[in-house]
Scaffold this motif. Structure first.
Motif, PDB file in Angstrom:
ATOM      1  N   GLN A  71       0.843  -1.187   0.000  1.00  0.00           N
ATOM      2  CA  GLN A  71       0.000   0.000   0.000  1.00  0.00           C
ATOM      3  C   GLN A  71       0.886   1.249   0.000  1.00  0.00           C
ATOM      4  O   GLN A  71       1.804   1.363   0.796  1.00  0.00           O
ATOM      5  CB  GLN A  71      -0.894   0.006   1.232  1.00  0.00           C
ATOM      6  CG  GLN A  71      -1.853   1.182   1.267  1.00  0.00           C
ATOM      7  CD  GLN A  71      -2.773   1.103   2.473  1.00  0.00           C
ATOM      8  OE1 GLN A  71      -2.740   0.148   3.235  1.00  0.00           O
ATOM      9  NE2 GLN A  71      -3.594   2.114   2.648  1.00  0.00           N
ATOM     10  N   VAL A  72       0.558   2.159  -0.888  1.00  0.00           N
ATOM     11  CA  VAL A  72       1.344   3.386  -0.993  1.00  0.00           C
ATOM     12  C   VAL A  72       0.896   4.378   0.085  1.00  0.00           C
ATOM     13  O   VAL A  72      -0.297   4.620   0.258  1.00  0.00           O
ATOM     14  CB  VAL A  72       1.172   4.027  -2.374  1.00  0.00           C
ATOM     15  CG1 VAL A  72       1.979   5.315  -2.455  1.00  0.00           C
ATOM     16  CG2 VAL A  72       1.602   3.055  -3.468  1.00  0.00           C
ATOM     17  N   GLN A  73       1.869   4.918   0.800  1.00  0.00           N
ATOM     18  CA  GLN A  73       1.573   5.928   1.816  1.00  0.00           C
ATOM     19  C   GLN A  73       2.510   7.104   1.659  1.00  0.00           C
ATOM     20  O   GLN A  73       3.718   6.917   1.472  1.00  0.00           O
ATOM     21  CB  GLN A  73       1.705   5.349   3.227  1.00  0.00           C
ATOM     22  CG  GLN A  73       0.561   4.456   3.645  1.00  0.00           C
ATOM     23  CD  GLN A  73       0.593   4.145   5.137  1.00  0.00           C
ATOM     24  OE1 GLN A  73       1.634   3.797   5.668  1.00  0.00           O
ATOM     25  NE2 GLN A  73      -0.542   4.276   5.793  1.00  0.00           N
ATOM     26  N   LEU A  74       1.943   8.296   1.748  1.00  0.00           N
ATOM     27  CA  LEU A  74       2.715   9.517   1.786  1.00  0.00           C
ATOM     28  C   LEU A  74       2.427  10.170   3.127  1.00  0.00           C
ATOM     29  O   LEU A  74       1.261  10.433   3.448  1.00  0.00           O
ATOM     30  CB  LEU A  74       2.316  10.469   0.661  1.00  0.00           C
ATOM     31  CG  LEU A  74       2.791  10.158  -0.757  1.00  0.00           C
ATOM     32  CD1 LEU A  74       2.049   8.953  -1.332  1.00  0.00           C
ATOM     33  CD2 LEU A  74       2.608  11.359  -1.667  1.00  0.00           C
ATOM     34  N   VAL A  75       3.469  10.416   3.898  1.00  0.00           N
ATOM     35  CA  VAL A  75       3.291  10.977   5.232  1.00  0.00           C
ATOM     36  C   VAL A  75       4.026  12.304   5.309  1.00  0.00           C
ATOM     37  O   VAL A  75       5.255  12.353   5.220  1.00  0.00           O
ATOM     38  CB  VAL A  75       3.799  10.014   6.310  1.00  0.00           C
ATOM     39  CG1 VAL A  75       3.625  10.642   7.694  1.00  0.00           C
ATOM     40  CG2 VAL A  75       3.065   8.683   6.238  1.00  0.00           C
ATOM     41  N   GLU A  76       3.234  13.354   5.465  1.00  0.00           N
ATOM     42  CA  GLU A  76       3.804  14.690   5.605  1.00  0.00           C
ATOM     43  C   GLU A  76       4.067  15.000   7.078  1.00  0.00           C
ATOM     44  O   GLU A  76       3.337  14.526   7.954  1.00  0.00           O
ATOM     45  CB  GLU A  76       2.856  15.766   5.050  1.00  0.00           C
ATOM     46  CG  GLU A  76       2.480  15.608   3.596  1.00  0.00           C
ATOM     47  CD  GLU A  76       1.147  14.920   3.408  1.00  0.00           C
ATOM     48  OE1 GLU A  76       0.494  15.148   2.364  1.00  0.00           O
ATOM     49  OE2 GLU A  76       0.759  14.139   4.307  1.00  0.00           O
ATOM     50  N   SER A  77       5.067  15.810   7.323  1.00  0.00           N
ATOM     51  CA  SER A  77       5.374  16.278   8.675  1.00  0.00           C
ATOM     52  C   SER A  77       6.076  17.620   8.580  1.00  0.00           C
ATOM     53  O   SER A  77       6.466  18.050   7.485  1.00  0.00           O
ATOM     54  CB  SER A  77       6.243  15.267   9.422  1.00  0.00           C
ATOM     55  OG  SER A  77       7.492  15.106   8.775  1.00  0.00           O
ATOM     56  N   GLY A  78       6.232  18.263   9.733  1.00  0.00           N
ATOM     57  CA  GLY A  78       6.958  19.521   9.771  1.00  0.00           C
ATOM     58  C   GLY A  78       6.085  20.752   9.854  1.00  0.00           C
ATOM     59  O   GLY A  78       6.584  21.868   9.984  1.00  0.00           O
ATOM     60  N   GLY A  79       4.787  20.552   9.770  1.00  0.00           N
ATOM     61  CA  GLY A  79       3.890  21.694   9.891  1.00  0.00           C
ATOM     62  C   GLY A  79       3.856  22.197  11.325  1.00  0.00           C
ATOM     63  O   GLY A  79       4.417  21.592  12.230  1.00  0.00           O
TER      64      GLY A  79
ATOM     65  N   GLY B 177       7.108  35.861   8.727  1.00  0.00           N
ATOM     66  CA  GLY B 177       8.541  36.044   8.548  1.00  0.00           C
ATOM     67  C   GLY B 177       9.358  34.826   8.933  1.00  0.00           C
ATOM     68  O   GLY B 177      10.558  34.766   8.626  1.00  0.00           O
ATOM     69  N   GLY B 178       8.718  33.884   9.588  1.00  0.00           N
ATOM     70  CA  GLY B 178       9.414  32.682  10.027  1.00  0.00           C
ATOM     71  C   GLY B 178       9.540  31.644   8.926  1.00  0.00           C
ATOM     72  O   GLY B 178       9.156  31.864   7.778  1.00  0.00           O
ATOM     73  N   SER B 179      10.097  30.499   9.308  1.00  0.00           N
ATOM     74  CA  SER B 179      10.358  29.419   8.352  1.00  0.00           C
ATOM     75  C   SER B 179       9.864  28.089   8.896  1.00  0.00           C
ATOM     76  O   SER B 179       9.817  27.873  10.112  1.00  0.00           O
ATOM     77  CB  SER B 179      11.862  29.301   8.076  1.00  0.00           C
ATOM     78  OG  SER B 179      12.382  30.476   7.500  1.00  0.00           O
ATOM     79  N   LEU B 180       9.520  27.216   7.979  1.00  0.00           N
ATOM     80  CA  LEU B 180       9.195  25.828   8.286  1.00  0.00           C
ATOM     81  C   LEU B 180       9.736  24.958   7.162  1.00  0.00           C
ATOM     82  O   LEU B 180       9.838  25.406   6.010  1.00  0.00           O
ATOM     83  CB  LEU B 180       7.688  25.616   8.409  1.00  0.00           C
ATOM     84  CG  LEU B 180       6.979  26.153   9.648  1.00  0.00           C
ATOM     85  CD1 LEU B 180       5.476  26.008   9.492  1.00  0.00           C
ATOM     86  CD2 LEU B 180       7.454  25.433  10.902  1.00  0.00           C
ATOM     87  N   ARG B 181      10.045  23.727   7.500  1.00  0.00           N
ATOM     88  CA  ARG B 181      10.469  22.761   6.487  1.00  0.00           C
ATOM     89  C   ARG B 181       9.553  21.552   6.566  1.00  0.00           C
ATOM     90  O   ARG B 181       9.536  20.851   7.581  1.00  0.00           O
ATOM     91  CB  ARG B 181      11.908  22.327   6.716  1.00  0.00           C
ATOM     92  CG  ARG B 181      12.479  21.518   5.552  1.00  0.00           C
ATOM     93  CD  ARG B 181      13.795  20.896   5.915  1.00  0.00           C
ATOM     94  NE  ARG B 181      14.518  20.410   4.740  1.00  0.00           N
ATOM     95  CZ  ARG B 181      15.451  19.459   4.782  1.00  0.00           C
ATOM     96  NH1 ARG B 181      15.779  18.914   5.931  1.00  0.00           N
ATOM     97  NH2 ARG B 181      16.080  19.085   3.683  1.00  0.00           N
ATOM     98  N   LEU B 182       8.798  21.346   5.512  1.00  0.00           N
ATOM     99  CA  LEU B 182       7.904  20.207   5.437  1.00  0.00           C
ATOM    100  C   LEU B 182       8.625  19.018   4.805  1.00  0.00           C
ATOM    101  O   LEU B 182       9.427  19.185   3.881  1.00  0.00           O
ATOM    102  CB  LEU B 182       6.664  20.544   4.610  1.00  0.00           C
ATOM    103  CG  LEU B 182       5.867  21.779   5.024  1.00  0.00           C
ATOM    104  CD1 LEU B 182       4.627  21.907   4.156  1.00  0.00           C
ATOM    105  CD2 LEU B 182       5.505  21.732   6.486  1.00  0.00           C
ATOM    106  N   SER B 183       8.306  17.841   5.313  1.00  0.00           N
ATOM    107  CA  SER B 183       8.853  16.605   4.757  1.00  0.00           C
ATOM    108  C   SER B 183       7.712  15.710   4.297  1.00  0.00           C
ATOM    109  O   SER B 183       6.617  15.734   4.866  1.00  0.00           O
ATOM    110  CB  SER B 183       9.666  15.860   5.808  1.00  0.00           C
ATOM    111  OG  SER B 183      10.756  16.614   6.251  1.00  0.00           O
ATOM    112  N   CYS B 184       7.983  14.925   3.281  1.00  0.00           N
ATOM    113  CA  CYS B 184       7.021  13.945   2.783  1.00  0.00           C
ATOM    114  C   CYS B 184       7.787  12.654   2.540  1.00  0.00           C
ATOM    115  O   CYS B 184       8.635  12.598   1.644  1.00  0.00           O
ATOM    116  CB  CYS B 184       6.370  14.431   1.503  1.00  0.00           C
ATOM    117  SG  CYS B 184       5.332  13.201   0.674  1.00  0.00           S
ATOM    118  N   VAL B 185       7.511  11.660   3.358  1.00  0.00           N
ATOM    119  CA  VAL B 185       8.158  10.365   3.229  1.00  0.00           C
ATOM    120  C   VAL B 185       7.181   9.384   2.591  1.00  0.00           C
ATOM    121  O   VAL B 185       6.047   9.244   3.053  1.00  0.00           O
ATOM    122  CB  VAL B 185       8.622   9.839   4.595  1.00  0.00           C
ATOM    123  CG1 VAL B 185       9.278   8.474   4.439  1.00  0.00           C
ATOM    124  CG2 VAL B 185       9.590  10.826   5.236  1.00  0.00           C
ATOM    125  N   VAL B 186       7.627   8.731   1.548  1.00  0.00           N
ATOM    126  CA  VAL B 186       6.778   7.817   0.788  1.00  0.00           C
ATOM    127  C   VAL B 186       7.179   6.377   1.077  1.00  0.00           C
ATOM    128  O   VAL B 186       8.368   6.050   1.088  1.00  0.00           O
ATOM    129  CB  VAL B 186       6.878   8.098  -0.715  1.00  0.00           C
ATOM    130  CG1 VAL B 186       5.933   7.173  -1.499  1.00  0.00           C
ATOM    131  CG2 VAL B 186       6.555   9.557  -1.017  1.00  0.00           C
TER     132      VAL B 186
END
Length: 116
Positions: A1-9, A15-24
């Motif tokens: 089963q294909v899964q995409l999991v986002e994180s980092g929100g 003015g700030g920063s965030l880095r989102l990740s997506c692990v498949v």
């Protein structure tokens, strides 16, 4: 089963920063074009950025150009979205997508909230 999991929100001030990740998992993304989309309350899902299978080509929505950077590591089956100079209008649920010909796979999304 294909899964995409986002994180980092999360929540950040303007003015700030965030880095989102997506692990498949469940498939290799080495031949997939990958993208980030977002959806704010009451609005349609919109394109943010994408990157081709090799990472050689990227494109961005005008609203994020110069502030966001998409990148990928096929060996890690992972895609990132570096978001700098965030604005309140960037607040949305951010979704990762994998596209291989007519097949499109979506993650569940991660919430980004930018306060003024």
């Amino acid at each position: 089963q294909v899964q995409l999991v986002e994180s980092g929100g999360g929540s950040v001030q303007a003015g700030g920063s965030l880095r989102l990740s997506c692990v498949v998992s469940g498939r290799t993304i080495s031949t997939d074009n990958m993208g980030w989309f977002r959806q704010a309350p009451g609005k349609e899902r919109e394109f943010v950025a994408d990157i081709n299978w090799s990472g050689a080509t990227t494109s961005y929505a005008d609203s994020v150009k110069g502030r966001f950077t998409i990148s990928r590591d096929n060996a890690k089956n992972t895609v990132w979205l570096q978001m700098n100079s965030l604005k309140p209008e960037d607040s949305a649920v951010y979704y990762c997508a994998a596209n291989h010909y007519s097949d499109v796979y979506w993650g569940q999304g991660t919430q980004v909230t930018v306060s003024s």
